[in-house]
Design a protein around this motif. Structure first.
Motif: not given
Length: 480
Positions: A64-67, A104-107, A128-134, A195-202
């Motif tokens: 979920a994170e770049e690191k 935890e949210a996915v679960q 999908s929304r969780l993936v966009f935010h995290h 292409l803007k990476l808002d939730e819909d375009s994501h």
């Protein structure tokens, strides 16, 4: 040259230093281990491949994170009093609160799906929304690579490689003509980087890449050859939606009534550690190893002959100027190589499952034990060798989908103090890497002693013949 079989006087190179040498040389020379599939019976592989694909996709969602550069997962179907699935995951460093909250949210949504509180469409959308935010950092990184790949090709050339618009139309519930226009518009938008990476375009990006990348017949062989980078990047970005789609559908197919449970837990990997090697470059460490094992000293020239693709600045560090040498900080950095050691996620997962198998071994036939592991990236040489030694010591086979044979300096084994015989695995890994270093030294020494024949036959061709033929060959074409 002294006999290489004589016992070493002392041992001054560590496992980390030997792995560093092997990794630096291997990066250019390459160690190819062959396909994973070839090691399994075809019927076994066919059934395992479906599980491994699903677990690979689940592993992708865990990054979920770049690191965190990679993740591994393992599923286990529980058959105790109630049915359920135990999912364990591990990362290349302990999960942060951001990642833990995401998992935890996915679960939570998957639990609601299993309890029929939401349907599969809602589950896909919410995850999908969780993936966009995290996972936004990872998504943006893949999106940028897609832009780079597509920007190198004209839109018309890309479109010409989409021969079957009807299949896309069916998938998108649209007409072939509109699909073609949509793809053209989408690719042009990607190329323009607008292409803007808002939730819909994501969501539309993930879905479009999934449809284009995984609908049979869209990316044909000609496209894959001529636009390989674009094809790869479209599929990799589409993997996010593919992961969500497959995980949701598979859970629906395996659940066994209201009592079915789902557990997702982390196998915490060891904290990455900074390690300073006792050497300034490959050559200095190699010569310490050669001295310990009674081989002749190596030079840059002999190593370049043995491994012509290796860059000189890989073998020896450039000399510092007198001004730089007068700076204690710069001089110290020049004398030492710093690495970050970490346990690879797939090895941590494997040893967690091995521990579980050993604890319940009385109930399991030894020959029947196979641990399936999903990975977000291909398995490296060291992890693959680690799995081989686990199989040899514990009689447990490890199944995974793919490997690339590269060697990464800084690989470290997971900590497993409560697993008996684990030290045998570690000893075998030490010897395996030592053997590879010895092969490097041996090859360089042999090259140093080889010349060319008067007729231009390379003397290394002698290795192609039997002993009697070697004597004749040596007589005819005398080595210098």
């Amino acid at each position: 040259m002294l006999s290489p079989h004589a016992p070493p006087v002392r041992k001054t190179t560590s496992f980390a230093e030997n792995l560093y040498i092997f990794g630096e040389i291997n990066h250019f020379a390459g160690v190819h281990q062959g396909s994973v599939q070839s090691e399994w019976d075809p019927s076994d592989w066919e059934s395992m491949q479906q599980h491994l694909t699903l677990m690979d996709l689940m592993a992708l969602l865990c990054v979920a994170e770049e690191k965190h550069s990679y993740a591994a997962v393992s599923f286990k179907l529980l058959k105790t009093n109630t049915y359920g699935i135990d999912i364990i995951f591990s990362l290349n460093s302990p999960a942060s609160k951001v990642t833990t909250d995401f998992i935890e949210a996915v679960q939570c949504y998957l639990d609601q799906l299993l309890q029929d509180r939401i349907n599969h469409t809602v589950a896909r959308l919410e995850i999908s929304r969780l993936v966009f935010h995290h996972c936004r950092e990872k998504m943006v990184a893949r999106y940028k690579k897609l832009i780079t790949a597509i920007s190198a090709i004209s839109v018309e050339e890309l479109i010409n490689h989409f021969p079957n618009k009807g299949q896309v139309a069916t998938a998108l519930s649209s007409s072939p003509e509109l699909v073609r226009d949509d793809i053209v518009q989408w690719l042009e938008t990607v190329r323009s980087k607008s292409l803007k990476l808002d939730e819909d375009s994501h969501f539309s990006i993930m879905y479009a890449c999934y449809i284009i990348g995984y609908t049979s017949g869209i990316l044909n062989d000609d496209f894959s050859v001529k636009c390989e980078a674009a094809s790869k990047r479209i599929r990799k970005l589409g993997d996010y939606y593919r992961a969500i789609y497959r995980v949701v559908d598979e859970l629906i197919s395996v659940r066994r009534g209201a009592g079915f449970t789902l557990s997702i837990r982390e196998v915490v990997s060891r904290e990455p550690q900074s390690v300073v090697l006792n050497g300034s470059d490959v050559l200095s460490i190699l010569n310490r190893w050669a001295e310990d094992h009674r081989y002749d000293d190596l030079t840059v020239e002999t190593l370049e002959k043995a491994y012509p693709l290796v860059k000189r600045d890989t073998l020896v560090r450039p000399f510092l100027t007198s001004t730089e040498l007068s700076d204690p900080g710069k001089a110290a950095k020049a004398r030492n190589i710093k690495l970050t050691e970490c346990a690879h996620a797939e090895c941590s997962i494997v040893m967690e499952r091995v521990k579980e198998v050993i604890e319940g071994r009385a109930k399991i036939k030894k020959s029947s034990v196979v641990i399936e592991v999903g990975v977000s990236k291909s398995v490296c040489w060291t992890c693959s060798r680690f799995f081989t030694e686990v199989n040899r010591v514990f009689g447990i086979r490890i199944a995974y989908s793919r490997r690339h044979g590269k060697v990464y300096a800084g690989w470290a084994p997971p900590e497993c103090p409560f697993v008996s015989k684990y030290s045998l695995v570690l000893d075998a890994m030490q010897k395996a890497v030592e053997d590879e270093v010895e092969e490097i030294v041996r090859k360089a020494n042999n090259k140093a002693k080889q010349g060319s024949s008067p007729l231009g036959f390379p003397s290394e061709n002698i290795g192609m013949f039997g002993e009697a033929e070697k004597r004749v060959f040596t007589f005819m074409y005398v080595q210098s």
